[in-house]
Design a protein around this motif. Structure first.
Motif, short mmCIF file in Angstrom:
data_model
loop_
_atom_site.label_atom_id
_atom_site.label_comp_id
_atom_site.label_asym_id
_atom_site.label_seq_id
_atom_site.Cartn_x
_atom_site.Cartn_y
_atom_site.Cartn_z
N THR A 71 22.08 6.37 -24.47
CA THR A 71 20.90 6.65 -25.27
C THR A 71 19.70 5.85 -24.76
O THR A 71 19.86 4.85 -24.06
CB THR A 71 21.14 6.28 -26.74
OG1 THR A 71 21.48 4.90 -26.83
CG2 THR A 71 22.25 7.14 -27.36
N LYS A 97 17.03 8.96 -28.09
CA LYS A 97 17.42 10.20 -27.41
C LYS A 97 18.76 10.00 -26.72
O LYS A 97 19.05 8.92 -26.22
CB LYS A 97 16.37 10.58 -26.36
CG LYS A 97 15.05 10.94 -26.95
CD LYS A 97 14.06 11.35 -25.89
CE LYS A 97 12.75 11.71 -26.57
NZ LYS A 97 11.75 12.18 -25.64
N SER A 100 25.40 11.91 -28.24
CA SER A 100 26.26 13.08 -28.13
C SER A 100 27.67 12.66 -28.50
O SER A 100 28.33 11.97 -27.71
CB SER A 100 26.23 13.64 -26.72
OG SER A 100 27.07 14.77 -26.64
N ALA A 102 25.70 13.35 -32.39
CA ALA A 102 24.80 12.57 -33.23
C ALA A 102 25.62 11.68 -34.17
O ALA A 102 26.73 12.04 -34.56
CB ALA A 102 23.91 13.50 -34.05
N GLU A 108 19.32 16.01 -35.55
CA GLU A 108 18.54 16.02 -34.32
C GLU A 108 17.19 16.68 -34.56
O GLU A 108 17.07 17.63 -35.31
CB GLU A 108 19.30 16.73 -33.22
CG GLU A 108 20.53 15.97 -32.78
CD GLU A 108 21.24 16.62 -31.61
OE1 GLU A 108 20.79 17.67 -31.11
OE2 GLU A 108 22.27 16.06 -31.19
N ASP A 111 15.76 18.10 -28.46
CA ASP A 111 16.00 17.29 -27.28
C ASP A 111 16.94 16.12 -27.60
O ASP A 111 16.76 15.02 -27.09
CB ASP A 111 14.68 16.80 -26.68
CG ASP A 111 14.84 16.24 -25.28
OD1 ASP A 111 15.77 16.67 -24.57
OD2 ASP A 111 14.04 15.37 -24.90
N ARG A 112 17.89 16.35 -28.50
CA ARG A 112 18.88 15.34 -28.91
C ARG A 112 18.22 14.04 -29.35
O ARG A 112 18.68 12.95 -29.05
CB ARG A 112 19.89 15.12 -27.80
CG ARG A 112 20.80 16.31 -27.62
CD ARG A 112 21.85 16.19 -26.56
NE ARG A 112 22.26 14.85 -26.21
CZ ARG A 112 22.69 14.52 -24.99
NH1 ARG A 112 22.77 15.42 -24.05
NH2 ARG A 112 23.07 13.28 -24.74
N THR A 113 17.11 14.13 -30.08
CA THR A 113 16.39 12.95 -30.57
C THR A 113 16.73 12.72 -32.04
O THR A 113 16.67 13.63 -32.85
CB THR A 113 14.87 13.15 -30.43
OG1 THR A 113 14.56 13.31 -29.05
CG2 THR A 113 14.11 11.96 -30.98
#
Length: 145
Positions: A71, A97, A100, A102, A108, A111-113
């Motif tokens: 991250t 960010k 994976s 979460a 999220e 953008d996987r934030t």
């Protein structure tokens, strides 16, 4: 003891935001923990309570070592509120960010934030400003629109 200036509090707050970002991105658990006083407490977004600096540091080491935990974090000072002559509430807005999957309870924001609000009570002891209590709350994806 004379009350510290708002400028000194602002400088301490900005430094704590930089330390958070740097130590998170370097996966530096001991460095992360150094931002907290030994008697500090952290309530994480799941409600778990971490009862001292060592536990807070180790929890982050464990978090970063899990599968899919590459991250990158950023933190910015949202607000500083003096609550005493050597104590302040520091609010940080944090974005991480790359989780994976979460973390439990996180949503999220694209953008996987993952976004969260960190509320710290920061106390000056001697010449050092460190966190004595902290609450981390995930931001719901719908709240950021």
């Amino acid at each position: 003891m004379q009350a510290v200036s708002h400028a000194e509090m602002r400088a301490a707050a900005e430094e704590l935001a930089r330390v958070f970002t740097r130590t998170w991105n370097m996966r530096d658990g001991p460095g992360y923990g150094e931002a907290y006083w030994p008697d500090a407490e952290l309530v994480d977004p799941t409600g778990q309570i971490w009862g001292d600096r060592d536990a807070i540091a180790q929890m982050h080491v464990d978090l970063w070592s899990g599968p899919g935990r590459t991250t990158e974090a950023t933190a910015r000072v949202r607000r500083i509120r003096p609550i005493g002559r050597d104590t302040m509430i520091l609010d940080l807005d944090v974005e991480v960010k790359g989780f994976s999957p979460a973390p439990p309870g996180a949503q999220e924001h694209g953008d996987r934030t993952i976004k969260s609000h960190l509320k710290h009570i920061v106390e000056k002891r001697g010449s050092d400003w460190k966190i004595v209590a902290s609450q981390n709350t995930f931001v719901a994806a719908m709240a950021s629109k």
